[in-house]
Scaffold this motif. Structure first.
Motif, PDB file in Angstrom:
ATOM      1  N   HIS A 161       9.246 -50.349  46.801  1.00  0.00           N
ATOM      2  CA  HIS A 161       8.739 -50.014  47.948  1.00  0.00           C
ATOM      3  C   HIS A 161       9.014 -48.575  48.511  1.00  0.00           C
ATOM      4  CE1 HIS A 161      12.900 -50.650  48.710  1.00  0.00           C
ATOM      5  NE2 HIS A 161      13.020 -49.925  50.035  1.00  0.00           N
ATOM      6  N   ARG A 162       9.606 -47.626  47.647  1.00  0.00           N
ATOM      7  CA  ARG A 162       9.701 -46.329  47.741  1.00  0.00           C
ATOM      8  C   ARG A 162       9.013 -45.617  46.494  1.00  0.00           C
ATOM      9  NH1 ARG A 162      15.198 -47.568  49.399  1.00  0.00           N
ATOM     10  NH2 ARG A 162      15.994 -47.121  47.302  1.00  0.00           N
ATOM     11  N   LEU A 163       8.565 -46.266  45.639  1.00  0.00           N
ATOM     12  CA  LEU A 163       8.015 -45.785  44.369  1.00  0.00           C
ATOM     13  C   LEU A 163       7.019 -44.470  44.723  1.00  0.00           C
ATOM     14  CD1 LEU A 163       8.069 -45.270  41.232  1.00  0.00           C
ATOM     15  CD2 LEU A 163       6.334 -47.403  41.305  1.00  0.00           C
ATOM     16  N   ALA A 164       6.020 -45.055  45.357  1.00  0.00           N
ATOM     17  CA  ALA A 164       5.044 -43.939  45.604  1.00  0.00           C
ATOM     18  C   ALA A 164       5.143 -42.803  46.563  1.00  0.00           C
ATOM     19  CB  ALA A 164       3.924 -44.745  46.564  1.00  0.00           C
ATOM     20  N   GLU A 165       6.395 -43.139  47.414  1.00  0.00           N
ATOM     21  CA  GLU A 165       6.847 -41.880  48.183  1.00  0.00           C
ATOM     22  C   GLU A 165       7.578 -40.750  47.119  1.00  0.00           C
ATOM     23  OE1 GLU A 165       9.318 -40.804  52.176  1.00  0.00           O
ATOM     24  OE2 GLU A 165       8.985 -42.817  51.450  1.00  0.00           O
ATOM     25  N   SER A 166       8.189 -41.384  46.029  1.00  0.00           N
ATOM     26  CA  SER A 166       9.130 -40.922  45.380  1.00  0.00           C
ATOM     27  C   SER A 166       8.017 -39.965  44.387  1.00  0.00           C
ATOM     28  CB  SER A 166      10.182 -41.593  44.729  1.00  0.00           C
ATOM     29  OG  SER A 166      11.410 -41.911  45.510  1.00  0.00           O
ATOM     30  N   LEU A 167       7.212 -40.545  43.676  1.00  0.00           N
ATOM     31  CA  LEU A 167       6.366 -40.041  42.728  1.00  0.00           C
ATOM     32  C   LEU A 167       5.517 -38.760  43.513  1.00  0.00           C
ATOM     33  CD1 LEU A 167       4.993 -43.449  40.841  1.00  0.00           C
ATOM     34  CD2 LEU A 167       6.456 -41.516  39.847  1.00  0.00           C
ATOM     35  N   GLY A 168       5.149 -39.094  44.579  1.00  0.00           N
ATOM     36  CA  GLY A 168       4.516 -38.076  45.418  1.00  0.00           C
ATOM     37  C   GLY A 168       5.575 -36.763  45.564  1.00  0.00           C
ATOM     38  N   ALA A 169       6.860 -37.122  45.913  1.00  0.00           N
ATOM     39  CA  ALA A 169       7.576 -35.912  46.076  1.00  0.00           C
ATOM     40  C   ALA A 169       8.061 -35.304  44.664  1.00  0.00           C
ATOM     41  CB  ALA A 169       9.109 -36.456  46.610  1.00  0.00           C
ATOM     42  N   MET A 170       7.835 -36.083  43.504  1.00  0.00           N
ATOM     43  CA  MET A 170       8.147 -35.491  42.193  1.00  0.00           C
ATOM     44  C   MET A 170       6.924 -34.758  41.819  1.00  0.00           C
ATOM     45  SD  MET A 170       9.756 -38.752  40.166  1.00  0.00           S
ATOM     46  CE  MET A 170      11.533 -39.473  40.758  1.00  0.00           C
ATOM     47  N   ALA A 171       5.731 -35.282  42.305  1.00  0.00           N
ATOM     48  CA  ALA A 171       4.429 -34.303  41.939  1.00  0.00           C
ATOM     49  C   ALA A 171       4.435 -33.016  42.627  1.00  0.00           C
ATOM     50  CB  ALA A 171       3.382 -35.256  42.481  1.00  0.00           C
ATOM     51  N   GLU A 172       5.069 -32.824  43.909  1.00  0.00           N
ATOM     52  CA  GLU A 172       5.173 -31.827  44.674  1.00  0.00           C
ATOM     53  C   GLU A 172       6.250 -30.845  44.244  1.00  0.00           C
ATOM     54  OE1 GLU A 172       6.644 -30.298  49.206  1.00  0.00           O
ATOM     55  OE2 GLU A 172       5.410 -32.265  48.982  1.00  0.00           O
ATOM     56  N   ALA A 173       7.346 -31.435  43.547  1.00  0.00           N
ATOM     57  CA  ALA A 173       8.648 -30.493  42.987  1.00  0.00           C
ATOM     58  C   ALA A 173       8.153 -29.936  41.484  1.00  0.00           C
ATOM     59  CB  ALA A 173       9.779 -31.368  43.300  1.00  0.00           C
ATOM     60  N   PHE A 174       7.461 -30.914  40.932  1.00  0.00           N
ATOM     61  CA  PHE A 174       7.363 -30.790  39.339  1.00  0.00           C
ATOM     62  C   PHE A 174       5.856 -30.584  38.938  1.00  0.00           C
ATOM     63  CE2 PHE A 174      10.746 -34.267  38.823  1.00  0.00           C
ATOM     64  CZ  PHE A 174      11.824 -33.523  39.296  1.00  0.00           C
ATOM     65  N   GLY A 175       5.191 -30.590  39.843  1.00  0.00           N
ATOM     66  CA  GLY A 175       3.442 -30.465  39.505  1.00  0.00           C
ATOM     67  C   GLY A 175       2.990 -31.776  39.315  1.00  0.00           C
ATOM     68  N   ALA A 176       1.504 -31.776  39.693  1.00  0.00           N
ATOM     69  CA  ALA A 176       1.033 -33.150  39.973  1.00  0.00           C
ATOM     70  C   ALA A 176       0.418 -33.628  38.367  1.00  0.00           C
ATOM     71  CB  ALA A 176      -0.310 -33.185  40.566  1.00  0.00           C
ATOM     72  N   ASP A 177       0.754 -32.413  37.473  1.00  0.00           N
ATOM     73  CA  ASP A 177       0.188 -32.904  36.031  1.00  0.00           C
ATOM     74  C   ASP A 177       1.380 -33.182  35.113  1.00  0.00           C
ATOM     75  OD1 ASP A 177      -2.501 -32.557  36.717  1.00  0.00           O
ATOM     76  OD2 ASP A 177      -2.395 -30.360  36.315  1.00  0.00           O
ATOM     77  N   ARG A 178       2.584 -33.146  35.836  1.00  0.00           N
ATOM     78  CA  ARG A 178       3.705 -33.171  34.779  1.00  0.00           C
ATOM     79  C   ARG A 178       3.591 -34.517  34.181  1.00  0.00           C
ATOM     80  NH1 ARG A 178       9.255 -31.335  34.740  1.00  0.00           N
ATOM     81  NH2 ARG A 178       8.553 -29.693  35.670  1.00  0.00           N
ATOM     82  N   PRO A 179       3.763 -34.730  32.729  1.00  0.00           N
ATOM     83  CA  PRO A 179       3.827 -36.191  32.155  1.00  0.00           C
ATOM     84  C   PRO A 179       4.803 -37.201  32.821  1.00  0.00           C
ATOM     85  CG  PRO A 179       3.231 -34.464  30.724  1.00  0.00           C
ATOM     86  CD  PRO A 179       3.746 -33.741  32.034  1.00  0.00           C
ATOM     87  N   ALA A 180       4.500 -38.276  32.924  1.00  0.00           N
ATOM     88  CA  ALA A 180       5.673 -39.153  33.195  1.00  0.00           C
ATOM     89  C   ALA A 180       5.327 -40.763  32.958  1.00  0.00           C
ATOM     90  CB  ALA A 180       6.020 -39.089  34.759  1.00  0.00           C
ATOM     91  N   ALA A 181       6.296 -41.476  33.053  1.00  0.00           N
ATOM     92  CA  ALA A 181       5.981 -42.902  32.773  1.00  0.00           C
ATOM     93  C   ALA A 181       6.850 -43.905  33.799  1.00  0.00           C
ATOM     94  CB  ALA A 181       6.152 -43.269  31.412  1.00  0.00           C
ATOM     95  N   VAL A 182       6.161 -44.654  34.386  1.00  0.00           N
ATOM     96  CA  VAL A 182       6.694 -45.727  35.151  1.00  0.00           C
ATOM     97  C   VAL A 182       6.878 -47.095  34.200  1.00  0.00           C
ATOM     98  CG1 VAL A 182       6.429 -47.046  37.370  1.00  0.00           C
ATOM     99  CG2 VAL A 182       5.804 -44.624  37.424  1.00  0.00           C
ATOM    100  N   CYS A 183       8.074 -47.476  34.185  1.00  0.00           N
ATOM    101  CA  CYS A 183       8.268 -48.707  33.502  1.00  0.00           C
ATOM    102  C   CYS A 183       8.867 -49.619  34.593  1.00  0.00           C
ATOM    103  CB  CYS A 183       9.594 -48.315  32.388  1.00  0.00           C
ATOM    104  SG  CYS A 183       9.210 -46.954  31.384  1.00  0.00           S
TER     105      CYS A 183
END
Length: 272
Positions: A161-183
């Motif tokens: 339930h916090r995943l979308a918010e955390s990923l958005g914060a990561m996109a802001e901190a690391f850059g929207a294009d930073r490669p990632a994987a959600v497992c």
């Protein structure tokens, strides 16, 4: 003995775990009901004393378990899934036992950290485990901001339930294009690994995600082209001149450039 528990399928356990659960004098479990279910699936009879050992009682229970160890009893610590001590109870007892000169051993088992890292497709030669990001927005932004230049691949746990918010914060901190994987639901029936840029993954997660989540994020690549602060400020001013609110313009430009919103806001404010 720290015993790794399956992160999904009971069939992943080793014969040693079956033997250990049947022979131990004390089994300290994060959730005693889940332990009983696991034992039933493995067709193992636990003959020793079963006690609960979870976050809220870990400090007090660790001392009690230490006394059992001093008396020569075999104590097994097992969590709901994965290795004890990795974002789960286990560290305090291990520390006390080491200080008391008592041998601490581990029965290797599955780990969501290394499993997610292996299937992510991201560099795995150097990585760091960051556990759960802080829940509060400000604390999370500061923690992620401090990791913006981390060159190792990063592994996080997160609640669905916090995943979308955390990923958005990561996109802001690391850059929207930073490669990632959600497992999601690793080793289970509905296992899913979603790969892409952090911005893309945040948009996907906004639709709702269920299950146990591990997020793997590529590290910062040194030598990559860094955004020019003057150009960023100029872009904010262009958007403000076009009718956008300054706060919104800063947020948009920061997200697109992969820089901290607060840092860009401070730059803009200084040049007013």
């Amino acid at each position: 003995m720290l015993a790794g528990a399956p992160i999904g399928r009971a069939g992943d356990v080793s014969p040693r775990l079956r033997d250990l659960l049947g022979e131990a004098d004390v089994v300290a479990a994060e959730d005693t009901r889940r332990l009983r279910r696991l034992a039933a699936e493995l067709e193992v009879e636990i003959t020793g004393r079963v006690v609960s050992y979870y976050d809220q009682n870990e400090a007090g229970r660790a001392q009690e378990l230490l006394e059992s160890l001093k008396e020569g009893r075999t104590v097994v610590v097992i969590t709901d899934a994965g290795m004890p001590g990795v974002s789960d109870p286990g560290y305090r007892l291990t520390s006390l036992a080491v200080e008391a000169g008592i041998t601490v051993t581990a029965l290797p088992g599955p780990s969501a950290v290394t499993t997610a890292l292996a299937v992510s497709g991201l560099p795995s030669d150097r990585f760091c485990f960051e556990g759960f990001p802080p829940r509060k927005t400000g604390e999370r932004s500061r923690r992620l901001g401090a990791l913006a230049r981390e060159e190792r691949t990063m592994v996080f746990f997160e609640a669905p339930h916090r995943l979308a918010e955390s990923l958005g914060a990561m996109a802001e901190a690391f850059g929207a294009d930073r490669p990632a994987a959600v497992c999601r639901e690793l080793t289970k029936t509905y296992e899913e690994v979603r790969r892409g840029g952090l911005g893309e993954l945040a948009a996907w997660a906004a639709g709702g995600v269920k299950g146990e989540i591990t997020v793997v994020v590529a590290g910062h690549v040194p030598g990559a082209v860094e955004p020019d602060p003057d150009e960023l400020v100029a872009e904010v001013e262009r958007r403000v001149a076009g009718g956008a609110q300054r706060k919104l313009a800063v947020a948009e430009v920061a997200k697109e450039a992969g820089v901290q919103k607060r840092e860009l806001y401070d730059l803009v404010h200084k040049r007013l």
